[in-house]
Design a protein around this motif. Structure first.
Motif, PDB file in Angstrom:
ATOM      1  N   UNK A  10     -21.304  -1.545  -1.021  1.00 10.30           N
ATOM      2  CA  UNK A  10     -22.477  -1.713  -1.680  1.00 10.30           C
ATOM      3  C   UNK A  10     -22.867  -3.100  -1.927  1.00 10.30           C
ATOM      4  N   UNK A  11     -21.923  -4.011  -1.736  1.00  9.78           N
ATOM      5  CA  UNK A  11     -21.956  -5.420  -2.019  1.00  9.78           C
ATOM      6  C   UNK A  11     -21.653  -6.221  -0.794  1.00  9.78           C
ATOM      7  N   UNK A  12     -20.956  -6.349  -0.068  1.00  8.32           N
ATOM      8  CA  UNK A  12     -20.564  -6.867   1.472  1.00  8.32           C
ATOM      9  C   UNK A  12     -20.816  -5.889   2.484  1.00  8.32           C
ATOM     10  N   UNK A  13     -20.888  -4.907   2.186  1.00  9.46           N
ATOM     11  CA  UNK A  13     -21.085  -3.700   3.367  1.00  9.46           C
ATOM     12  C   UNK A  13     -21.029  -2.326   2.666  1.00  9.46           C
ATOM     13  N   UNK A  14     -20.548  -1.332   3.580  1.00  6.57           N
ATOM     14  CA  UNK A  14     -20.299   0.030   2.990  1.00  6.57           C
ATOM     15  C   UNK A  14     -19.036   0.408   3.609  1.00  6.57           C
ATOM     16  N   UNK A  15     -18.272   1.383   2.679  1.00  2.19           N
ATOM     17  CA  UNK A  15     -17.365   1.951   2.957  1.00  2.19           C
ATOM     18  C   UNK A  15     -17.408   3.539   3.335  1.00  2.19           C
ATOM     19  N   UNK A  16     -16.806   4.163   4.192  1.00  4.42           N
ATOM     20  CA  UNK A  16     -17.064   5.394   4.621  1.00  4.42           C
ATOM     21  C   UNK A  16     -15.674   6.229   5.007  1.00  4.42           C
ATOM     22  N   UNK A  17     -15.584   7.498   4.791  1.00  5.45           N
ATOM     23  CA  UNK A  17     -14.257   8.264   5.059  1.00  5.45           C
ATOM     24  C   UNK A  17     -14.194   7.991   6.655  1.00  5.45           C
TER      25      UNK A  17
END
Length: 181
Positions: free
Chosen positions: A118-125
């Motif tokens: 949400x800050x430098x990008x996104x993390x997903x499963x």
């Protein structure tokens, strides 16, 4: 949107997930393009998968690039996707971030250290093509968000991985390991 991937074309790098996500993205943003840099033993299977998914015309296969060419490519990307099932030190993610490119990555190993969700990008499963596609569409549709994340990425790299920080960490380690004489 110009979506990038840089890495070996092997299953652990999540190339199949990337292609499945692109198929979903193209239904909403048909102008999107995926640029793939790298090579590997699974390339033939991936080219076939792109054909089966009907997205072959939206995928650009660049093969292996020199560092100079790669560094010319990063600034032209809207985002980098790194859907690895396993990842050590995510060099390509860090490189892209240094060029102010937001990164959408899997919640795998070193990637969770590199990307601030949400800050430098996104993390997903790792195997979640649907959520990966949703995050790609969100970034593609929101230039201001891409800019904010890109700027935050560049600041993070400078603050945490820049040479002055690296030099201080090395000196600190020497001071800790070597007793004063």
């Amino acid at each position: 949107a110009r979506i990038g991937f840089v890495g070996r074309l092997v299953p652990r790098k999540g190339a199949d997930v990337r292609l499945k996500a692109l198929a979903l993205v193209l239904k909403i943003r048909p102008e999107s393009r995926l640029t793939i840099v790298g090579d590997g033993w699974a390339k033939g299977d991936l080219v076939n998968l792109a054909r089966e998914l009907g997205i072959a015309d939206s995928v650009e296969w660049l093969g292996t690039l020199s560092r100079e060419s790669l560094f010319e490519l990063y600034p032209r990307l809207d985002m980098l996707v790194v859907p690895s099932r396993a990842e050590g030190i995510p060099l390509t993610a860090l490189e892209a971030m240094a060029f102010a490119v937001p990164v959408i990555a899997s919640k795998s190993d070193g990637l969770v250290e590199a990307v601030d969700d949400g800050i430098t990008g996104f993390l997903v499963d790792a195997d979640d093509a649907q959520t990966l596609a949703e995050r790609i569409v969100e970034l593609a549709a929101t230039p201001g968000l891409r800019k904010r994340m890109g700027d935050a990425s560049k600041r993070k790299i400078s603050a945490e991985f820049g040479f002055p920080v690296y030099r201080e960490r090395v000196w600190s380690l020497y001071r800790e390991l070597l007793p004063a004489v």
